[in-house]
Design a protein around this motif. Structure first.
Motif, mmCIF file in Angstrom:
data_model
loop_
_atom_site.group_PDB
_atom_site.id
_atom_site.type_symbol
_atom_site.label_atom_id
_atom_site.label_comp_id
_atom_site.label_asym_id
_atom_site.label_seq_id
_atom_site.Cartn_x
_atom_site.Cartn_y
_atom_site.Cartn_z
ATOM 1 N N ILE A 59 0.932 -1.199 0.040
ATOM 2 C CA ILE A 59 0.015 -0.241 0.024
ATOM 3 C C ILE A 59 1.075 1.290 0.138
ATOM 4 C CG2 ILE A 59 -1.847 1.262 1.196
ATOM 5 C CD1 ILE A 59 -2.744 -1.528 2.574
ATOM 6 N N THR A 60 0.672 2.211 -1.045
ATOM 7 C CA THR A 60 1.294 3.352 -0.809
ATOM 8 C C THR A 60 0.429 4.383 -0.614
ATOM 9 O OG1 THR A 60 2.929 2.730 -2.807
ATOM 10 C CG2 THR A 60 2.811 5.084 -2.358
ATOM 11 N N ILE A 61 0.905 5.322 0.297
ATOM 12 C CA ILE A 61 0.134 6.435 1.038
ATOM 13 C C ILE A 61 0.873 7.739 0.312
ATOM 14 C CG2 ILE A 61 -0.793 7.567 2.833
ATOM 15 C CD1 ILE A 61 -0.379 4.766 4.280
ATOM 16 N N THR A 62 0.237 8.393 -0.274
ATOM 17 C CA THR A 62 1.029 9.821 -0.786
ATOM 18 C C THR A 62 0.042 10.899 -0.187
ATOM 19 O OG1 THR A 62 1.894 8.754 -2.860
ATOM 20 C CG2 THR A 62 2.042 11.110 -2.496
ATOM 21 N N PHE A 63 0.614 11.915 0.601
ATOM 22 C CA PHE A 63 0.134 13.008 0.867
ATOM 23 C C PHE A 63 0.810 14.132 1.257
ATOM 24 C CE2 PHE A 63 1.703 10.775 4.491
ATOM 25 C CZ PHE A 63 2.191 11.682 5.507
ATOM 26 N N THR A 64 0.290 15.393 1.382
ATOM 27 C CA THR A 64 1.102 16.534 1.827
ATOM 28 C C THR A 64 1.387 16.506 3.572
ATOM 29 O OG1 THR A 64 0.213 17.614 -0.032
ATOM 30 C CG2 THR A 64 1.236 19.113 1.549
ATOM 31 N N ALA A 65 2.779 16.222 3.681
ATOM 32 C CA ALA A 65 3.171 16.274 4.997
ATOM 33 C C ALA A 65 3.382 17.718 5.577
ATOM 34 C CB ALA A 65 4.343 15.391 5.246
ATOM 35 N N THR A 66 2.939 17.919 6.600
ATOM 36 C CA THR A 66 3.017 19.449 6.919
ATOM 37 C C THR A 66 4.090 19.598 8.306
ATOM 38 O OG1 THR A 66 1.455 19.153 8.717
ATOM 39 C CG2 THR A 66 0.711 19.908 6.292
ATOM 40 N N SER A 67 4.698 18.546 8.876
ATOM 41 C CA SER A 67 5.678 18.614 9.801
ATOM 42 C C SER A 67 6.222 17.164 10.362
ATOM 43 C CB SER A 67 5.130 19.074 11.072
ATOM 44 O OG SER A 67 4.334 18.232 11.702
ATOM 45 N N GLN A 68 7.541 17.158 10.883
ATOM 46 C CA GLN A 68 8.198 15.872 11.196
ATOM 47 C C GLN A 68 7.204 15.290 12.263
ATOM 48 O OE1 GLN A 68 10.984 14.747 9.651
ATOM 49 N NE2 GLN A 68 10.277 12.795 10.577
ATOM 50 N N ASP A 69 6.686 15.945 13.091
ATOM 51 C CA ASP A 69 5.672 15.455 13.819
ATOM 52 C C ASP A 69 4.666 14.694 13.569
ATOM 53 O OD1 ASP A 69 7.246 16.429 16.182
ATOM 54 O OD2 ASP A 69 5.963 18.132 16.351
ATOM 55 N N GLN A 70 4.035 15.254 12.562
ATOM 56 C CA GLN A 70 2.956 14.462 11.537
ATOM 57 C C GLN A 70 3.504 13.170 11.150
ATOM 58 O OE1 GLN A 70 1.808 16.014 7.767
ATOM 59 N NE2 GLN A 70 -0.556 15.410 8.052
ATOM 60 N N LEU A 71 4.617 13.114 10.415
ATOM 61 C CA LEU A 71 5.164 11.993 9.818
ATOM 62 C C LEU A 71 5.496 10.958 11.035
ATOM 63 C CD1 LEU A 71 7.715 13.355 7.037
ATOM 64 C CD2 LEU A 71 5.507 12.055 6.816
ATOM 65 N N ASP A 72 6.020 11.475 12.089
ATOM 66 C CA ASP A 72 6.312 10.513 13.076
ATOM 67 C C ASP A 72 5.334 9.968 13.717
ATOM 68 O OD1 ASP A 72 9.040 11.122 12.895
ATOM 69 O OD2 ASP A 72 9.190 12.577 14.636
ATOM 70 N N GLY A 73 4.092 10.820 13.739
ATOM 71 C CA GLY A 73 2.770 10.128 14.340
ATOM 72 C C GLY A 73 2.252 9.147 13.771
ATOM 73 N N LEU A 74 2.275 9.261 12.280
ATOM 74 C CA LEU A 74 1.556 8.238 11.432
ATOM 75 C C LEU A 74 2.595 6.880 11.116
ATOM 76 C CD1 LEU A 74 -0.324 7.785 9.220
ATOM 77 C CD2 LEU A 74 0.794 8.960 7.334
ATOM 78 N N TYR A 75 3.754 7.131 11.178
ATOM 79 C CA TYR A 75 4.605 5.923 11.167
ATOM 80 C C TYR A 75 4.295 5.214 12.503
ATOM 81 C CZ TYR A 75 7.714 6.658 7.108
ATOM 82 O OH TYR A 75 8.089 6.966 5.831
ATOM 83 N N GLN A 76 4.471 5.862 13.536
ATOM 84 C CA GLN A 76 4.161 5.186 14.853
ATOM 85 C C GLN A 76 2.780 4.358 15.064
ATOM 86 O OE1 GLN A 76 4.815 7.949 17.788
ATOM 87 N NE2 GLN A 76 6.983 8.273 17.358
ATOM 88 N N ALA A 77 1.642 5.100 14.396
ATOM 89 C CA ALA A 77 0.335 4.597 14.286
ATOM 90 C C ALA A 77 0.521 3.379 13.455
ATOM 91 C CB ALA A 77 -0.530 5.666 13.824
ATOM 92 N N LEU A 78 1.162 3.503 12.114
ATOM 93 C CA LEU A 78 0.882 2.236 11.232
ATOM 94 C C LEU A 78 1.749 1.117 11.980
ATOM 95 C CD1 LEU A 78 1.678 4.243 8.163
ATOM 96 C CD2 LEU A 78 -0.168 2.886 8.576
ATOM 97 N N GLY A 79 2.885 1.347 12.612
ATOM 98 C CA GLY A 79 3.388 0.424 13.427
ATOM 99 C C GLY A 79 2.993 -0.401 14.627
ATOM 100 N N ARG A 80 1.977 0.299 14.966
ATOM 101 C CA ARG A 80 1.022 -0.302 16.010
ATOM 102 C C ARG A 80 0.258 -1.190 15.573
ATOM 103 N NH1 ARG A 80 1.518 4.736 18.435
ATOM 104 N NH2 ARG A 80 -0.300 5.270 17.563
#
Length: 88
Positions: A59-80
């Protein structure tokens, strides 16, 4: 907002790749994570591709990232997510 340095200039279109076993719950979990971390639902493009044997899906998710915190949060959520095997 985080004060740590990043090499990414924000806002930026950013792809995240997720891999797991082919199961409807995988896509549901990925979509829920994206909905939680990407405020503009219309901005995210989610594409799915089955492996040649059909056992796994990418699955490829492409979106407009607005901050490193947003990216970190999404990666962590997907990892769970139990169905997610790998995140790139």
């Amino acid at each position: 907002m985080s004060d740590r340095e990043t090499l990414i200039e924000f806002p930026s279109r950013f792809p995240i790749k997720v891999m797991g076993e082919a199961h409807p719950e995988l896509m549901q979990a990925v979509e829920a994570c994206v909905a939680e971390h990407v405020p503009d639902a219309g901005d995210a493009v989610i594409q799915q591709r089955a492996s040649s044997g059909g056992r796994f899906v990418g699955i490829t998710i492409t979106f407009t990232a607005t901050s490193q915190d947003q990216l970190d949060g999404l990666y962590q959520a997907l990892g769970r997510c139990d169905r997610v095997r790998m995140i790139l």
